[in-house]
Design a protein around this motif. Structure first.
Motif, PDB file in Angstrom:
ATOM      1  N   ILE A  25     -11.443   0.034   5.365  1.00  0.00           N
ATOM      2  CA  ILE A  25     -10.382  -0.024   4.359  1.00  0.00           C
ATOM      3  C   ILE A  25      -9.962   1.365   3.896  1.00  0.00           C
ATOM      4  CG2 ILE A  25      -9.725  -0.927   2.101  1.00  0.00           C
ATOM      5  CD1 ILE A  25     -10.012  -3.031   4.287  1.00  0.00           C
ATOM      6  N   VAL A  26     -10.929   2.283   3.733  1.00  0.00           N
ATOM      7  CA  VAL A  26     -10.585   3.654   3.317  1.00  0.00           C
ATOM      8  C   VAL A  26      -9.722   4.340   4.382  1.00  0.00           C
ATOM      9  CG1 VAL A  26     -11.519   5.957   2.889  1.00  0.00           C
ATOM     10  CG2 VAL A  26     -12.554   3.974   1.789  1.00  0.00           C
ATOM     11  N   VAL A  72       0.838  -1.204   0.000  1.00  0.00           N
ATOM     12  CA  VAL A  72       0.000   0.000   0.000  1.00  0.00           C
ATOM     13  C   VAL A  72       0.869   1.248   0.000  1.00  0.00           C
ATOM     14  CG1 VAL A  72      -1.625   1.374   1.373  1.00  0.00           C
ATOM     15  CG2 VAL A  72      -2.008  -1.078   1.070  1.00  0.00           C
ATOM     16  N   THR A 132      -7.509  -8.950  -0.883  1.00  0.00           N
ATOM     17  CA  THR A 132      -8.939  -8.684  -0.688  1.00  0.00           C
ATOM     18  C   THR A 132      -9.772  -9.942  -0.920  1.00  0.00           C
ATOM     19  OG1 THR A 132      -8.627  -6.385  -1.382  1.00  0.00           O
ATOM     20  CG2 THR A 132     -10.876  -7.219  -1.370  1.00  0.00           C
ATOM     21  N   ASN A 161     -15.825  -3.116   4.831  1.00  0.00           N
ATOM     22  CA  ASN A 161     -15.235  -3.013   3.490  1.00  0.00           C
ATOM     23  C   ASN A 161     -15.124  -1.587   2.983  1.00  0.00           C
ATOM     24  OD1 ASN A 161     -16.729  -5.786   3.712  1.00  0.00           O
ATOM     25  ND2 ASN A 161     -15.163  -6.088   2.181  1.00  0.00           N
ATOM     26  N   THR A 162     -15.864  -0.671   3.566  1.00  0.00           N
ATOM     27  CA  THR A 162     -15.786   0.720   3.110  1.00  0.00           C
ATOM     28  C   THR A 162     -15.023   1.592   4.105  1.00  0.00           C
ATOM     29  OG1 THR A 162     -17.962   0.428   2.060  1.00  0.00           O
ATOM     30  CG2 THR A 162     -17.116   2.668   2.228  1.00  0.00           C
ATOM     31  N   PRO A 211      -5.729   7.260  -2.063  1.00  0.00           N
ATOM     32  CA  PRO A 211      -6.423   6.253  -1.259  1.00  0.00           C
ATOM     33  C   PRO A 211      -7.793   5.826  -1.764  1.00  0.00           C
ATOM     34  CG  PRO A 211      -5.344   7.819   0.171  1.00  0.00           C
ATOM     35  CD  PRO A 211      -5.175   8.338  -1.217  1.00  0.00           C
ATOM     36  N   VAL A 221      -8.695   2.131  -3.286  1.00  0.00           N
ATOM     37  CA  VAL A 221      -9.676   1.196  -2.729  1.00  0.00           C
ATOM     38  C   VAL A 221     -10.675   0.765  -3.802  1.00  0.00           C
ATOM     39  CG1 VAL A 221     -11.495   0.871  -1.001  1.00  0.00           C
ATOM     40  CG2 VAL A 221      -9.441   2.151  -0.408  1.00  0.00           C
ATOM     41  N   ARG A 240      -8.993  -1.573  -6.223  1.00  0.00           N
ATOM     42  CA  ARG A 240      -8.761  -2.822  -5.484  1.00  0.00           C
ATOM     43  C   ARG A 240     -10.023  -3.670  -5.433  1.00  0.00           C
ATOM     44  NH1 ARG A 240      -6.891  -2.771   0.908  1.00  0.00           N
ATOM     45  NH2 ARG A 240      -7.361  -4.952   1.388  1.00  0.00           N
ATOM     46  N   TYR A 241     -11.160  -3.014  -5.188  1.00  0.00           N
ATOM     47  CA  TYR A 241     -12.418  -3.749  -5.069  1.00  0.00           C
ATOM     48  C   TYR A 241     -12.955  -4.203  -6.426  1.00  0.00           C
ATOM     49  CZ  TYR A 241     -13.005  -2.997  -0.076  1.00  0.00           C
ATOM     50  OH  TYR A 241     -12.866  -3.042   1.286  1.00  0.00           O
ATOM     51  N   GLU A 279      -6.182   2.941   4.299  1.00  0.00           N
ATOM     52  CA  GLU A 279      -5.339   3.448   3.213  1.00  0.00           C
ATOM     53  C   GLU A 279      -4.923   4.896   3.483  1.00  0.00           C
ATOM     54  OE1 GLU A 279      -4.603   0.992   1.690  1.00  0.00           O
ATOM     55  OE2 GLU A 279      -6.112   0.010   0.470  1.00  0.00           O
TER      56      GLU A 279
END
Length: 290
Positions: A82-83, A25, A226, A78-79, A34, A38, A41-42, A86
């Motif tokens: 992870i945000v 990262v 992930t 997941n939101t 960031p 994300v 990445r998703y 990062e």
């Protein structure tokens, strides 16, 4: 006992994968901001998850009464988690990220008590203390300046929200495949991130992204860190109590430090081995209690 061993293996693999994540990262976020990181990445992760789901012929049906839980897992874990992770890594250091997010197991013990009514046993308490002390010894030489305080707050939020998500996973009915739950949770994150991120994708330096270290890092974060690691973590938590499963999170700094020595030539001393032994004792206490 068989489920305990398999669940421990799943959680150990997930934590080991994440152990190498902070360095990745730190490299990628210098090129991809960031939020955009994300989202990309998703997108990569959901393509991998859908492929796995289609090949294994999963049932994608979720009962109406369970949609709110899946939505909260996607939003919180997941939101938000992870945000903030990062952002925190961007504003601080990779080592600081490993230190602060290693507080996750302690928060999981607390949330497991509040949400799941799990008992905080003497062995669990000793396990958390030993493992936390072990992490402190391993990363005790980190220098955290005032310029990194905002990053530290962001990382703390990431640790809190990931702990809550990990406990909520235990509330998901066992009839659902973790491939399906993870896919929907990632989809929730994509829905939230796309409106605020899509207009900024044109500003990315795609020439820089095509460098092997960057697109390779994106593939690692999307497919391995992930899609695969989330599946392993969620499945492992289904096999152990939430408070016990969180202890495996402490394997992250061990793997991260070891990879730094193996791949980057970073020095590790006696403190690394002492801390590693303490962490493994804490994990073994949990396995024996389970």
């Amino acid at each position: 006992m068989k489920n305990t061993i398999i669940g421990s293996l799943y959680l150990s693999l997930a934590a080991s994968i994440w152990g190498g994540m902070y360095v990745v990262v730190k490299v990628v976020v210098d090129v991809v901001p960031p939020l955009e990181l994300v989202l990309l990445r998703y997108v990569i992760a959901i393509l991998a998850l859908l492929t796995i789901g289609l090949i294994s012929k999963q049932s994608w049906r979720i009962d109406k009464r369970d949609w709110l839980l899946v939505f909260i897992i996607g939003l919180v874990g997941n939101t938000i988690s992870i945000v903030t992770q990062e952002v925190g890594t961007l504003l601080s250091t990779a080592q600081m990220g490993a230190i602060i997010t290693s507080t996750t197991p302690a928060f999981m013990v607390i949330f497991a008590r509040i949400v799941l009514k799990e008992k905080i046993t003497f062995k669990k308490s000793i396990s958390v203390i030993l493992a936390t002390f072990g992490v402190g010894i391993i990363v005790g030489n980190a220098h955290i300046g005032s310029s990194h305080q905002l990053g530290g707050v962001s990382l703390l939020i990431a640790a809190l929200t990931w702990a809550l998500m990990s406990v909520l996973i235990k509330r998901v009915p066992g009839q659902y495949s973790q491939i399906v739950i993870t896919t929907y949770a990632v989809l929730v994150a994509i829905v939230f991130l796309t409106p605020v991120t899509i207009s900024r994708l044109d500003e990315l330096d795609f020439q820089a992204i095509m460098h092997p270290s960057i697109w390779g890092g994106l593939l690692y974060l999307g497919v391995i860190s992930t899609a695969c690691a989330f599946l392993l973590w969620n499945r492992g938590l289904q096999m152990l109590t939430a408070s016990s499963g969180g202890l495996f999170f402490f394997l992250q700094p061990i793997v991260g430090t070891f990879l730094g020595w193996l791949m980057l030539g970073e020095q590790i001393g006696l403190s690394f081995w002492i801390g590693t032994i303490l962490i493994f004792i804490g994990v073994l206490l949990v396995i024996r209690e389970e």
